[in-house]
Scaffold this motif. Sequence first.
Motif, PDB file in Angstrom:
ATOM      1  N   GLY A   2      26.278  -0.295  -5.819  1.00  0.00           N
ATOM      2  CA  GLY A   2      26.709  -1.682  -5.956  1.00  0.00           C
ATOM      3  C   GLY A   2      27.379  -1.932  -7.287  1.00  0.00           C
ATOM      4  N   MET A   3      27.954  -3.103  -7.438  1.00  0.00           N
ATOM      5  CA  MET A   3      28.696  -3.427  -8.645  1.00  0.00           C
ATOM      6  C   MET A   3      28.268  -4.792  -9.178  1.00  0.00           C
ATOM      7  SD  MET A   3      32.832  -3.446  -9.092  1.00  0.00           S
ATOM      8  CE  MET A   3      32.888  -1.907  -8.177  1.00  0.00           C
ATOM      9  N   ALA A   4      28.189  -4.892 -10.511  1.00  0.00           N
ATOM     10  CA  ALA A   4      27.837  -6.162 -11.153  1.00  0.00           C
ATOM     11  C   ALA A   4      28.487  -6.206 -12.525  1.00  0.00           C
ATOM     12  CB  ALA A   4      26.321  -6.301 -11.273  1.00  0.00           C
ATOM     13  N   SER A   5      28.571  -7.397 -13.092  1.00  0.00           N
ATOM     14  CA  SER A   5      29.162  -7.573 -14.420  1.00  0.00           C
ATOM     15  C   SER A   5      28.085  -7.988 -15.405  1.00  0.00           C
ATOM     16  CB  SER A   5      30.256  -8.645 -14.373  1.00  0.00           C
ATOM     17  OG  SER A   5      30.723  -8.938 -15.679  1.00  0.00           O
ATOM     18  N   ASN A   6      28.194  -7.481 -16.634  1.00  0.00           N
ATOM     19  CA  ASN A   6      27.253  -7.890 -17.674  1.00  0.00           C
ATOM     20  C   ASN A   6      27.832  -9.016 -18.532  1.00  0.00           C
ATOM     21  OD1 ASN A   6      29.215  -6.595 -19.167  1.00  0.00           O
ATOM     22  ND2 ASN A   6      27.803  -5.240 -20.265  1.00  0.00           N
ATOM     23  N   GLY A   7      28.932  -9.600 -18.077  1.00  0.00           N
ATOM     24  CA  GLY A   7      29.566 -10.682 -18.810  1.00  0.00           C
ATOM     25  C   GLY A   7      30.801 -10.249 -19.569  1.00  0.00           C
ATOM     26  N   TRP A   8      30.913  -8.930 -19.820  1.00  0.00           N
ATOM     27  CA  TRP A   8      32.068  -8.394 -20.549  1.00  0.00           C
ATOM     28  C   TRP A   8      32.885  -7.447 -19.677  1.00  0.00           C
ATOM     29  CZ3 TRP A   8      27.238  -8.841 -22.911  1.00  0.00           C
ATOM     30  CH2 TRP A   8      27.174  -9.770 -23.960  1.00  0.00           C
ATOM     31  N   TYR A   9      32.216  -6.640 -18.861  1.00  0.00           N
ATOM     32  CA  TYR A   9      32.939  -5.700 -18.011  1.00  0.00           C
ATOM     33  C   TYR A   9      32.096  -5.391 -16.777  1.00  0.00           C
ATOM     34  CZ  TYR A   9      29.859  -2.557 -20.655  1.00  0.00           C
ATOM     35  OH  TYR A   9      28.753  -1.975 -21.248  1.00  0.00           O
ATOM     36  N   ASN A  10      32.757  -4.869 -15.748  1.00  0.00           N
ATOM     37  CA  ASN A  10      32.078  -4.518 -14.513  1.00  0.00           C
ATOM     38  C   ASN A  10      31.393  -3.166 -14.648  1.00  0.00           C
ATOM     39  OD1 ASN A  10      33.003  -6.859 -13.240  1.00  0.00           O
ATOM     40  ND2 ASN A  10      34.919  -5.875 -12.640  1.00  0.00           N
ATOM     41  N   ARG A  11      30.267  -3.041 -13.987  1.00  0.00           N
ATOM     42  CA  ARG A  11      29.521  -1.786 -14.029  1.00  0.00           C
ATOM     43  C   ARG A  11      29.131  -1.362 -12.617  1.00  0.00           C
ATOM     44  NH1 ARG A  11      25.085  -1.991 -18.728  1.00  0.00           N
ATOM     45  NH2 ARG A  11      24.213  -3.683 -17.479  1.00  0.00           N
ATOM     46  N   LEU A  12      29.190  -0.065 -12.387  1.00  0.00           N
ATOM     47  CA  LEU A  12      28.841   0.510 -11.096  1.00  0.00           C
ATOM     48  C   LEU A  12      27.423   1.069 -11.181  1.00  0.00           C
ATOM     49  CD1 LEU A  12      30.277   1.070  -8.334  1.00  0.00           C
ATOM     50  CD2 LEU A  12      30.622   3.404  -9.175  1.00  0.00           C
ATOM     51  N   TYR A  13      26.568   0.629 -10.263  1.00  0.00           N
ATOM     52  CA  TYR A  13      25.172   1.082 -10.210  1.00  0.00           C
ATOM     53  C   TYR A  13      25.018   2.026  -9.019  1.00  0.00           C
ATOM     54  CZ  TYR A  13      23.955  -2.796 -13.387  1.00  0.00           C
ATOM     55  OH  TYR A  13      23.881  -3.656 -14.456  1.00  0.00           O
ATOM     56  N   THR A  14      24.558   3.242  -9.277  1.00  0.00           N
ATOM     57  CA  THR A  14      24.325   4.205  -8.209  1.00  0.00           C
ATOM     58  C   THR A  14      22.838   4.543  -8.175  1.00  0.00           C
ATOM     59  OG1 THR A  14      26.525   5.173  -8.511  1.00  0.00           O
ATOM     60  CG2 THR A  14      24.929   6.459  -7.259  1.00  0.00           C
ATOM     61  N   VAL A  15      22.159   4.073  -7.137  1.00  0.00           N
ATOM     62  CA  VAL A  15      20.727   4.333  -6.961  1.00  0.00           C
ATOM     63  C   VAL A  15      20.600   5.480  -5.967  1.00  0.00           C
ATOM     64  CG1 VAL A  15      18.491   3.313  -6.401  1.00  0.00           C
ATOM     65  CG2 VAL A  15      20.360   1.860  -7.251  1.00  0.00           C
ATOM     66  N   THR A  16      19.975   6.562  -6.376  1.00  0.00           N
ATOM     67  CA  THR A  16      19.881   7.741  -5.518  1.00  0.00           C
ATOM     68  C   THR A  16      18.435   8.213  -5.413  1.00  0.00           C
ATOM     69  OG1 THR A  16      22.101   8.465  -6.178  1.00  0.00           O
ATOM     70  CG2 THR A  16      20.679  10.091  -5.110  1.00  0.00           C
ATOM     71  N   GLY A  17      17.926   8.252  -4.196  1.00  0.00           N
ATOM     72  CA  GLY A  17      16.594   8.815  -3.951  1.00  0.00           C
ATOM     73  C   GLY A  17      16.752  10.118  -3.201  1.00  0.00           C
ATOM     74  N   GLN A  18      15.992  11.111  -3.591  1.00  0.00           N
ATOM     75  CA  GLN A  18      16.088  12.388  -2.885  1.00  0.00           C
ATOM     76  C   GLN A  18      14.702  12.887  -2.513  1.00  0.00           C
ATOM     77  OE1 GLN A  18      17.625  15.949  -4.511  1.00  0.00           O
ATOM     78  NE2 GLN A  18      16.022  16.191  -6.038  1.00  0.00           N
ATOM     79  N   VAL A  19      14.631  13.520  -1.341  1.00  0.00           N
ATOM     80  CA  VAL A  19      13.383  14.086  -0.838  1.00  0.00           C
ATOM     81  C   VAL A  19      13.673  15.495  -0.327  1.00  0.00           C
ATOM     82  CG1 VAL A  19      11.508  13.856   0.826  1.00  0.00           C
ATOM     83  CG2 VAL A  19      12.560  11.809  -0.139  1.00  0.00           C
ATOM     84  N   VAL A  20      12.926  16.471  -0.805  1.00  0.00           N
ATOM     85  CA  VAL A  20      13.100  17.837  -0.307  1.00  0.00           C
ATOM     86  C   VAL A  20      12.372  17.959   1.023  1.00  0.00           C
ATOM     87  CG1 VAL A  20      13.447  18.907  -2.556  1.00  0.00           C
ATOM     88  CG2 VAL A  20      11.131  18.613  -1.687  1.00  0.00           C
TER      89      VAL A  20
END
Length: 239
Positions: free
Chosen positions: A200-218
């Motif tokens: 997902g993407m969000a702004s901190n008020g100065w610039y946009n930031r991309l958030y990548t949440v990754t869960g892994q299971v063996v």
Amino acid sequence: MRPAPCHSTTPFAAPITTLHQHHHNASSLSSTGEEEASSSYAVHRRQLLLHTTSAAALLASSVLVPNASALNDVATEEDVRIYTDDVNKFKIAIPPDWQVGTGEPNGFKSITAFYPQETSNSNVSVAITGVGPDFTKMESFGKVEEFAETLIGGLDRSWQRPPGVAAKLIACKSSKGFYYIEYSLQNPGESRRTLYSAIGMASNGWYNRLYTVTGQVVEEETDKYASKVKKAVASFSFI
């Protein structure tokens, strides 16, 4: 929450390569040149997101440093703990006995990881990177089906000789501003890993930031951790 299968039936995209340069006369400024420029721009957008997501998928192999101060930001709520990051403006529900750690940024602005106390290869990570002002929403990178197939094509090396890592798309969907992608990775001779990503993407008020949440299971830890990892990824939200 399991993402709905992608509707596209096209083969996974081949790894992204650099576009070839074409020479034109000065008088040939036409719709063809505009189309090529637009195509190149779109490819660069996908390359950025692909690079970020691919790198995030490899975070599980990184050395994590326990973050004692981060534990103070965790509040208990029923069978999970709510981890809140006031600086990076997100929260996520993690199993109550999991630890919090940080990894080497290596191009990212921030990396936070959550993992079991016992030795395990299953975990969840949140990687944040900055993007340009023209990236305002996930659709800036194309539709979720297109991106999911491009991601898999960029990760898959099973076509090499000898074969490399095999990547397979399981499911994908777009919901409430996030792209949810489920896929598997398997190196020859090693256990298969299933990965659940929320981007997902969000702004901190100065610039946009991309958030990548990754869960892994063996594979051998599926019964023990799969539901916990999927729940954590699905719980991620901005504050």
